[in-house]
Every structure is written in C-alpha cells, then in structure tokens.
Design a protein around this motif. Structure first.
Motif, PDB file in Angstrom:
ATOM      1  N   HIS A   1      -8.931   3.416  11.564  1.00  0.00           N
ATOM      2  CA  HIS A   1      -8.080   2.838  10.454  1.00  0.00           C
ATOM      3  C   HIS A   1      -6.556   2.310  11.394  1.00  0.00           C
ATOM      4  O   HIS A   1      -6.149   3.086  12.106  1.00  0.00           O
ATOM      5  CB  HIS A   1      -7.504   3.646   9.423  1.00  0.00           C
ATOM      6  CG  HIS A   1      -8.663   3.545   8.288  1.00  0.00           C
ATOM      7  ND1 HIS A   1      -8.644   4.508   7.292  1.00  0.00           N
ATOM      8  CD2 HIS A   1      -9.746   2.830   8.341  1.00  0.00           C
ATOM      9  CE1 HIS A   1      -9.759   4.193   6.632  1.00  0.00           C
ATOM     10  NE2 HIS A   1     -10.526   3.192   7.028  1.00  0.00           N
TER      11      HIS A   1
ATOM     12  N   ASN B   1       0.795  -1.284   0.159  1.00  0.00           N
ATOM     13  CA  ASN B   1       0.015  -0.049   0.173  1.00  0.00           C
ATOM     14  C   ASN B   1       0.797   1.317  -0.071  1.00  0.00           C
ATOM     15  O   ASN B   1       0.493   2.271   0.594  1.00  0.00           O
ATOM     16  CB  ASN B   1      -0.942   0.098   1.095  1.00  0.00           C
ATOM     17  CG  ASN B   1      -2.250   0.759   0.705  1.00  0.00           C
ATOM     18  OD1 ASN B   1      -2.554   0.793  -0.466  1.00  0.00           O
ATOM     19  ND2 ASN B   1      -2.823   1.270   1.812  1.00  0.00           N
TER      20      ASN B   1
ATOM     21  N   THR C   1      -6.002  -1.098   5.908  1.00  0.00           N
ATOM     22  CA  THR C   1      -4.838  -2.263   6.216  1.00  0.00           C
ATOM     23  C   THR C   1      -3.945  -1.741   5.226  1.00  0.00           C
ATOM     24  O   THR C   1      -4.019  -0.473   4.576  1.00  0.00           O
ATOM     25  CB  THR C   1      -5.185  -3.402   5.752  1.00  0.00           C
ATOM     26  OG1 THR C   1      -5.589  -3.528   4.282  1.00  0.00           O
ATOM     27  CG2 THR C   1      -6.638  -3.951   6.239  1.00  0.00           C
TER      28      THR C   1
ATOM     29  N   SER D   1      -2.823  -3.729   2.688  1.00  0.00           N
ATOM     30  CA  SER D   1      -3.249  -4.587   1.626  1.00  0.00           C
ATOM     31  C   SER D   1      -3.063  -3.763   0.322  1.00  0.00           C
ATOM     32  O   SER D   1      -3.443  -2.740   0.268  1.00  0.00           O
ATOM     33  CB  SER D   1      -4.541  -5.294   1.694  1.00  0.00           C
ATOM     34  OG  SER D   1      -4.609  -6.119   2.707  1.00  0.00           O
TER      35      SER D   1
ATOM     36  N   GLU E   1      -5.642  -0.994  -1.165  1.00  0.00           N
ATOM     37  CA  GLU E   1      -6.207  -0.338  -0.105  1.00  0.00           C
ATOM     38  C   GLU E   1      -6.330   1.175  -0.484  1.00  0.00           C
ATOM     39  O   GLU E   1      -5.191   1.839  -0.619  1.00  0.00           O
ATOM     40  CB  GLU E   1      -5.885  -0.754   1.049  1.00  0.00           C
ATOM     41  CG  GLU E   1      -6.602  -0.233   2.463  1.00  0.00           C
ATOM     42  CD  GLU E   1      -7.864  -1.334   2.547  1.00  0.00           C
ATOM     43  OE1 GLU E   1      -7.517  -2.442   2.295  1.00  0.00           O
ATOM     44  OE2 GLU E   1      -8.801  -0.849   3.038  1.00  0.00           O
TER      45      GLU E   1
ATOM     46  N   SER F   1      -5.321   4.413   6.229  1.00  0.00           N
ATOM     47  CA  SER F   1      -6.065   3.065   5.377  1.00  0.00           C
ATOM     48  C   SER F   1      -6.415   2.045   6.401  1.00  0.00           C
ATOM     49  O   SER F   1      -5.700   2.070   7.618  1.00  0.00           O
ATOM     50  CB  SER F   1      -5.147   2.689   4.253  1.00  0.00           C
ATOM     51  OG  SER F   1      -3.957   2.258   4.814  1.00  0.00           O
TER      52      SER F   1
END
Lengths: 112, 114
Positions: free
Chosen positions: B29, A98, B96, B98, B101, B94
C-alpha cells in the motif's frame, strides 16, 4: 467538521437475538462511513463501509449496516448474535483525504 | 496472507528514554498511518505517509516523529516518552488517500512508560 456519535457505551444482548449498535453522523458533504471491530489488545478489523448505492451494506462475519440519510444514521446490525461477537465496535467517518474520525466506541456483550 | 505487522506487541520504556515502534506491511500500500489509542478511547490519527510524503496532524506533539525508509516499513519514534504517552499505537495502511478507501490495521503495540 465531520463527526460520528455512538450514543451507547455498552449494548447487552442474548446469544441468538438480533443486535443493533447505533451510530449517527455529521458531515458537510457526502458521507463515507465505516464500521470496525476491536477485540481486547488487538488492532481494528474492518467490517464494512458505505460509499454510495444501496442503503443496506453487507459486511464480514454476518454483519450489515443500514444507511439512513434522513436520520443521518448508520446502525450496525446482525440477525443473530454470537458470544464471539463480544468486542468493542467503532463507527468512523472519512472527512476527506482518507482521514478517519472515530466514534467513542460501543462495547457489545453477548451473553448465553 | 497479506497483512500489517507490528513489532513488538508490548513495549516497556522508561520515562524520557527514546523508543521506536515498528510497522511493516505486505500489502504494498502507498499510505501508512499511525494512530494513538488511549485506554477505552477512540483511535486518534498522529500522522501518515503517502509514499515518501509525510503528513503531520496539527495537534500531534513534537515528541512524536516518524520515518518511512521504504514502502514496506514505517517507524514511530517517541523522543522523550512521558507517562501520558502510555497507549496502544496502531499502524494502518491503505492503497490510496482517496475518500472512502479502506484502512487495514495491524494488531497494535501497547506501550508502557515507567
């Protein structure tokens, strides 16, 4: 390493006309692509993203983006531009974990 | 509305005088990020927290530090600001880490160094 390119520093369009803001990408694996918009002295607002699936992604405020794997592009579009769409638009790619890598931005100017 | 809040919106500091920027979130988050954005440039990731785990980017100067005392708050400390540190500082969150995301950004704090 992943990267995105926004070839136009500025795009001018008349209100009511369709607009396109271009983005091309380079990644080693599957592309995860985003568009954000930034108004003056404000943070970034998420517009849309491509993860997988349909090549046409619909987002906020009437924007959509077309993912084209063969051309490695992810252009942002809107059928009818508004003066209020005038802002700085960033394309970004998620290179894993991310971590976003942003393009240099395209200033969109919509004129009456 | 759930959101990311940054205070102050504008901060003026003196060359070499430590400064702290604040970010809070009501999204609950797990991940909080700090970006630096210089005038008309792309945002550049400085570091992020995944829960209490701090992750620094390799090219982030030592002058920049961060603290996350709880899920909701994250601070950016600049120990000795230089003129080149004048920029917009953006906080993002965010759910996660991942891939793919979505990150949600606050309005930013514009830092001026005199």
């Amino acid at each position: 390493a992943q990267s995105v390119a926004q070839p136009e520093d500025q795009v001018n369009v008349a209100e009511g006309n369709p607009l396109t803001v271009k983005c091309t990408y380079s990644v080693s694996g599957n592309p995860y692509l985003f568009w954000y918009v930034q108004y003056p002295n404000r943070g970034l607002q998420f517009l849309l993203k491509y993860i997988t699936g349909d090549n046409l992604v619909k987002g906020s405020y009437g924007f959509e983006a077309e993912f084209n794997k063969s051309q490695t592009s992810f252009h942002l579009k809107k059928p009818s531009a508004l003066v209020s769409d005038s802002a700085l638009y960033f394309c970004a790619v998620d290179g894993g974990g991310n971590k976003l890598t942003f393009g240099t931005g395209t200033q969109l100017k919509v004129e009456l | 509305d759930a959101m990311v809040i940054q205070n102050p919106r504008y901060q003026v500091t003196q060359f070499g005088k430590p400064v702290t920027l604040s970010c809070s979130q009501t999204l609950n988050h797990n991940v909080m990020y700090w970006y630096q954005q210089k005038s008309s440039q792309a945002p550049k990731l400085l570091f992020h927290y995944y829960d209490k785990d701090f992750n620094n980017e390799a090219d982030t100067p030592d002058n920049f530090q961060s603290r996350r005392p709880n899920t909701s708050f994250c601070f950016l400390d600049i120990r000795s600001p230089g003129l080149g540190d004048a920029a917009m500082y953006l906080c993002a969150t965010s759910w996660t880490r991942s891939v793919g995301e979505t990150q949600y950004f606050g309005p930013g704090t514009r830092l001026l160094v005199l």
